[in-house]
Motif scaffolding. Structure first.
Motif, PDB file in Angstrom:
ATOM      1  N   VAL A 249       0.836  -1.200   0.000  1.00 58.44           N
ATOM      2  CA  VAL A 249       0.000   0.000   0.000  1.00 58.44           C
ATOM      3  C   VAL A 249       0.871   1.251   0.000  1.00 58.44           C
ATOM      4  CG1 VAL A 249      -1.893  -1.156   1.226  1.00 58.44           C
ATOM      5  CG2 VAL A 249      -0.187   0.138   2.519  1.00 58.44           C
ATOM      6  N   VAL A 250       0.217   2.377  -0.225  1.00 57.29           N
ATOM      7  CA  VAL A 250       0.842   3.687  -0.121  1.00 57.29           C
ATOM      8  C   VAL A 250       0.068   4.496   0.921  1.00 57.29           C
ATOM      9  CG1 VAL A 250       1.836   3.790  -2.431  1.00 57.29           C
ATOM     10  CG2 VAL A 250      -0.535   4.469  -2.102  1.00 57.29           C
ATOM     11  N   ALA A 251       0.762   5.413   1.594  1.00 62.24           N
ATOM     12  CA  ALA A 251       0.108   6.252   2.601  1.00 62.24           C
ATOM     13  C   ALA A 251       0.631   7.671   2.482  1.00 62.24           C
ATOM     14  CB  ALA A 251       0.363   5.707   4.002  1.00 62.24           C
ATOM     15  N   GLY A 252      -0.267   8.621   2.738  1.00 63.37           N
ATOM     16  CA  GLY A 252       0.086  10.029   2.648  1.00 63.37           C
ATOM     17  C   GLY A 252       0.180  10.682   4.010  1.00 63.37           C
ATOM     18  N   ILE A 253       1.280  11.367   4.223  1.00 67.73           N
ATOM     19  CA  ILE A 253       1.433  12.196   5.412  1.00 67.73           C
ATOM     20  C   ILE A 253       1.107  13.611   4.939  1.00 67.73           C
ATOM     21  CG2 ILE A 253       2.988  13.058   7.197  1.00 67.73           C
ATOM     22  CD1 ILE A 253       3.806   9.826   5.490  1.00 67.73           C
TER      23      ILE A 253
ATOM     24  N   LYS B  41       0.738  21.103  10.828  1.00 64.08           N
ATOM     25  CA  LYS B  41      -0.014  19.968  11.373  1.00 64.08           C
ATOM     26  C   LYS B  41      -0.047  18.820  10.369  1.00 64.08           C
ATOM     27  CE  LYS B  41      -2.893  22.597  14.531  1.00 64.08           C
ATOM     28  NZ  LYS B  41      -4.247  22.834  15.012  1.00 64.08           N
ATOM     29  N   ILE B  42      -0.339  17.625  10.881  1.00 67.88           N
ATOM     30  CA  ILE B  42      -0.386  16.409  10.070  1.00 67.88           C
ATOM     31  C   ILE B  42      -1.774  15.787  10.203  1.00 67.88           C
ATOM     32  CG2 ILE B  42       0.554  14.077   9.836  1.00 67.88           C
ATOM     33  CD1 ILE B  42       3.260  15.275  10.745  1.00 67.88           C
ATOM     34  N   PHE B  43      -2.316  15.345   9.067  1.00 64.82           N
ATOM     35  CA  PHE B  43      -3.682  14.814   9.009  1.00 64.82           C
ATOM     36  C   PHE B  43      -3.697  13.322   9.333  1.00 64.82           C
ATOM     37  CE2 PHE B  43      -7.577  13.615   6.554  1.00 64.82           C
ATOM     38  CZ  PHE B  43      -8.461  14.474   7.182  1.00 64.82           C
ATOM     39  N   ALA B  44      -4.526  12.947  10.300  1.00 61.90           N
ATOM     40  CA  ALA B  44      -4.690  11.542  10.692  1.00 61.90           C
ATOM     41  C   ALA B  44      -6.152  11.148  10.529  1.00 61.90           C
ATOM     42  CB  ALA B  44      -4.272  11.349  12.145  1.00 61.90           C
ATOM     43  N   THR B  45      -6.384   9.900  10.116  1.00 60.79           N
ATOM     44  CA  THR B  45      -7.754   9.426   9.918  1.00 60.79           C
ATOM     45  C   THR B  45      -8.017   8.184  10.772  1.00 60.79           C
ATOM     46  OG1 THR B  45      -7.008   8.170   7.975  1.00 60.79           O
ATOM     47  CG2 THR B  45      -7.996  10.331   7.576  1.00 60.79           C
ATOM     48  N   GLN B  46      -9.272   8.036  11.186  1.00 57.34           N
ATOM     49  CA  GLN B  46      -9.679   6.892  12.004  1.00 57.34           C
ATOM     50  C   GLN B  46     -10.480   5.923  11.140  1.00 57.34           C
ATOM     51  OE1 GLN B  46     -12.443   7.710  15.234  1.00 57.34           O
ATOM     52  NE2 GLN B  46     -11.379   6.227  16.530  1.00 57.34           N
ATOM     53  N   ARG B  47     -10.058   4.660  11.168  1.00 52.95           N
ATOM     54  CA  ARG B  47     -10.735   3.646  10.353  1.00 52.95           C
ATOM     55  C   ARG B  47     -12.176   3.472  10.797  1.00 52.95           C
ATOM     56  NH1 ARG B  47      -7.416   0.490   7.017  1.00 52.95           N
ATOM     57  NH2 ARG B  47      -9.064  -1.064   6.895  1.00 52.95           N
ATOM     58  N   GLY B  48     -13.069   3.364   9.805  1.00 51.84           N
ATOM     59  CA  GLY B  48     -14.484   3.266  10.099  1.00 51.84           C
ATOM     60  C   GLY B  48     -15.067   1.875   9.913  1.00 51.84           C
ATOM     61  N   HIS B  49     -14.225   0.897   9.492  1.00 49.43           N
ATOM     62  CA  HIS B  49     -14.761  -0.442   9.236  1.00 49.43           C
ATOM     63  C   HIS B  49     -13.657  -1.483   9.351  1.00 49.43           C
ATOM     64  CE1 HIS B  49     -12.831  -0.301   5.278  1.00 49.43           C
ATOM     65  NE2 HIS B  49     -13.247   0.951   5.217  1.00 49.43           N
TER      66      HIS B  49
ATOM     67  N   TRP C 162      -6.377  17.024  12.644  1.00 46.02           N
ATOM     68  CA  TRP C 162      -5.102  17.645  12.302  1.00 46.02           C
ATOM     69  C   TRP C 162      -4.294  17.668  13.592  1.00 46.02           C
ATOM     70  CZ3 TRP C 162      -3.406  18.617   7.547  1.00 46.02           C
ATOM     71  CH2 TRP C 162      -4.331  18.752   6.513  1.00 46.02           C
ATOM     72  N   LEU C 163      -3.142  17.005  13.599  1.00 46.32           N
ATOM     73  CA  LEU C 163      -2.329  16.871  14.802  1.00 46.32           C
ATOM     74  C   LEU C 163      -1.042  17.689  14.691  1.00 46.32           C
ATOM     75  CD1 LEU C 163      -2.558  12.983  15.150  1.00 46.32           C
ATOM     76  CD2 LEU C 163      -3.917  14.675  16.392  1.00 46.32           C
ATOM     77  N   THR C 164      -0.711  18.404  15.762  1.00 49.27           N
ATOM     78  CA  THR C 164       0.587  19.056  15.829  1.00 49.27           C
ATOM     79  C   THR C 164       1.626  17.971  16.105  1.00 49.27           C
ATOM     80  OG1 THR C 164       0.525  19.400  18.216  1.00 49.27           O
ATOM     81  CG2 THR C 164      -0.448  21.146  16.825  1.00 49.27           C
ATOM     82  N   PRO C 165       2.908  18.241  15.874  1.00 46.77           N
ATOM     83  CA  PRO C 165       3.926  17.242  16.196  1.00 46.77           C
ATOM     84  C   PRO C 165       3.829  16.751  17.650  1.00 46.77           C
ATOM     85  CG  PRO C 165       4.891  18.930  14.832  1.00 46.77           C
ATOM     86  CD  PRO C 165       3.495  19.402  15.174  1.00 46.77           C
TER      87      PRO C 165
END
Length: 127
Positions: free
Chosen positions: A6-10, A16-24, A103-106
């Motif tokens: 897979v590939v993932a984007g930071i 800030k850095i974008f984080a996502t929570q899995r929904g399934h 959106w998370l700060t370091p």
């Protein structure tokens, strides 16, 4: 053991850095860097741009390569190629597949419950 690549984007914006929570799925509720599986014939960068468009309805500029993470989950081996990205066009991400996003700060990177492979990406970001 099954292998998944897979590939993932930071995604970075304003420090800030974008984080996502899995929904399934089995990993529902855990946090990750958005992305997904590569299609035959795609480069890693093309796959990442396509996946972020499908998952978040955004266009991105795929930037510098950060790291490749190898991780064994109970059911499969994951190879995840990670790139820094910026949002093109100023459109805010829209959650089409995820339960939540932040959106998370370091300093806040350890405030969410990351998937094990994504913890390795956080470590790489902090280096």
């Amino acid at each position: 053991m099954k292998r998944i690549e897979v590939v993932a984007g930071i995604i970075k914006e304003g420090g800030k850095i974008f984080a996502t929570q899995r929904g399934h799925g089995e990993q529902k509720g855990f946090w990750e860097f958005p992305g997904g599986k590569m299609e035959p014939g795609e480069t890693q960068q093309q796959a990442l741009a396509r996946e972020l468009k499908e998952e978040l309805a955004i266009d991105v500029n795929v930037g510098d390569f950060l790291c490749t993470v190898e991780h064994d989950y109970p059911a499969f081996h994951l190879t995840m190629h990670c790139y820094f990205c910026t949002i093109a066009g100023g459109k805010a991400p829209e959650l089409l597949e995820h339960e939540a996003a932040r959106w998370l700060t370091p300093a806040e990177l350890h405030s969410v419950d990351w998937l094990p492979a994504d913890i390795k990406v956080v470590d790489a970001i902090e280096k």
